[in-house]
Motif scaffolding. Structure first.
Motif, PDB file in Angstrom:
ATOM      1  N   GLY A   7      -0.048  -3.728   2.164  1.00 13.59           N
ATOM      2  CA  GLY A   7       0.819  -3.550   1.537  1.00 13.59           C
ATOM      3  C   GLY A   7       3.191  -4.309   1.892  1.00 13.59           C
ATOM      4  O   GLY A   7       3.652  -4.479   0.956  1.00 13.59           O
ATOM      5  N   GLY A  11       5.492  -5.560  -0.291  1.00 14.14           N
ATOM      6  CA  GLY A  11       5.792  -5.215  -0.843  1.00 14.14           C
ATOM      7  C   GLY A  11       7.439  -6.453  -0.253  1.00 14.14           C
ATOM      8  O   GLY A  11       8.190  -5.675  -0.996  1.00 14.14           O
ATOM      9  N   TYR A  14       8.264  -7.496  -3.458  1.00 15.54           N
ATOM     10  CA  TYR A  14       8.123  -7.435  -4.531  1.00 15.54           C
ATOM     11  C   TYR A  14      10.054  -7.343  -4.576  1.00 15.54           C
ATOM     12  O   TYR A  14      10.715  -7.174  -5.131  1.00 15.54           O
ATOM     13  N   CYS A  52      10.025   3.776  -5.177  1.00 13.41           N
ATOM     14  CA  CYS A  52       8.364   3.486  -4.886  1.00 13.41           C
ATOM     15  C   CYS A  52       7.566   4.941  -4.266  1.00 13.41           C
ATOM     16  O   CYS A  52       6.240   4.764  -5.257  1.00 13.41           O
ATOM     17  N   PHE A 130       2.564  -0.648  -8.398  1.00 15.69           N
ATOM     18  CA  PHE A 130       2.434   1.102  -7.265  1.00 15.69           C
ATOM     19  C   PHE A 130       1.331   1.671  -7.771  1.00 15.69           C
ATOM     20  O   PHE A 130       0.618   2.662  -6.984  1.00 15.69           O
ATOM     21  N   SER A 149       5.121  -1.657   1.951  1.00 10.29           N
ATOM     22  CA  SER A 149       6.046  -1.616   1.001  1.00 10.29           C
ATOM     23  C   SER A 149       7.287  -1.160   1.543  1.00 10.29           C
ATOM     24  O   SER A 149       8.111  -1.832   1.567  1.00 10.29           O
ATOM     25  N   SER A 153      11.190  -2.868   2.434  1.00 10.74           N
ATOM     26  CA  SER A 153      12.362  -2.470   2.057  1.00 10.74           C
ATOM     27  C   SER A 153      13.624  -2.358   2.784  1.00 10.74           C
ATOM     28  O   SER A 153      14.989  -3.094   2.908  1.00 10.74           O
TER      29      SER A 153
END
Length: 203
Positions: A7, A11, A14, A52, A130, A149, A153
Motif C-alpha cells: 500500500g 500510495g 498515486y 483516502c 481505494f 497509502s 501521503s
C-alpha cells in the motif's frame, strides 16, 4: 506487513505525479517560510488522508450510483480548477522574505481542501484505487493497504516541502512567476477538459 508496504508503494505512485496538490505544496514551499510551508503540507496531508479513507469506506459507490452526481463533480470541479488556475496566473510571488506571506488559517485550509476534495481527478482516481483495495482485500488486508497509502501521503508531502524549501534560495521572483504561469496554464487546460467532458456526457 507485506500488504502495508504494498500500500505504501502504491500510495507513492498515486501522490507523486504533479497535480493540483503537488503544485499547491510546491508553491507554498517556494514562497513561504519553512515552518509555514510544513503547516500547509500537514493540512494537505489531513485532507488527502481523509479523502483516502472516504473513498475506501464507500464514497465511490455513491458517486457511481448517481449519474447526476458524476456530472456535478465534472462541472463544478472543472470550474473550480480553472478558478485556481486563473488565481495562480494573477499572483505575483516575491522572494522578499521581509513581507508577511502568511494567509489566514481558514483561507489556507479552504485552499488545501479545494485542491484535494474538489479535484475531480482525485475523486475519480481515489475511488477506483481505494475501492479496489476494499474489493480485492476485504477485512484487515484492505486496511493494511489503505494505511500504507496514508503513510505515503505523509512521507511525500513533507519530503517535497523540505526539499523545495532547502533549495528555495536558488529561485528568484521571475522564476516563481514563470512557475505560476505554467502551473496556472496547466490547470486551465485541465479544468477546460473536465468541463468539455461534462458536456460530452450530457449529449
Amino acid at each position: 506487513m507485506q500488504l502495508y508496504f504494498q500500500g505504501l508503494i502504491i500510495g507513492l505512485a498515486y501522490v507523486a505525479p504533479i497535480g493540483m496538490q503537488n503544485l499547491f505544496v510546491i508553491n507554498s514551499a517556494l514562497t513561504q517560510p519553512r515552518k509555514r510551508a510544513l503547516l500547509i503540507a500537514l493540512i494537505v496531508i489531513f485532507f488527502d488522508i481523509s479523502l483516502c479513507f472516504s473513498c475506501y469506506f464507500g464514497i465511490g459507490a455513491v458517486v457511481e450510483r448517481f449519474r447526476w452526481l458524476q456530472l456535478a463533480v465534472l462541472l463544478v470541479g472543472g470550474l473550480i480548477v480553472m478558478w485556481i488556475g486563473f488565481g495562480l496566473m494573477r499572483e505575483k510571488p516575491s522572494m522578499d522574505h521581509s513581507l508577511d506571506m502568511s494567509i489566514p488559517l481558514p483561507r489556507l485550509a479552504w485552499k488545501a481542501f479545494a485542491v484535494t476534495w474538489l479535484n475531480p481527478q482525485a475523486l475519480i482516481d481515489g475511488t477506483m484505487l481505494f475501492g479496489s483495495f476494499r474489493a480485492g482485500n476485504p477485512g484487515a488486508g484492505g486496511m493494511q493497504l489503505v494505511l500504507g497509502s496514508a503513510t505515503a501521503s505523509v512521507l511525500w508531502f513533507t519530503g517535497v516541502t523540505l526539499v523545495i524549501s532547502v533549495f528555495s534560495a536558488r529561485f528568484n521572483s521571475k522564476i516563481l512567476r514563470l512557475i505560476n504561469l505554467l502551473c496556472g496554464a496547466v490547470l486551465l487546460v485541465y479544468g477546460g477538459r473536465l468541463i468539455l467532458q461534462f458536456f460530452q456526457n450530457m449529449l
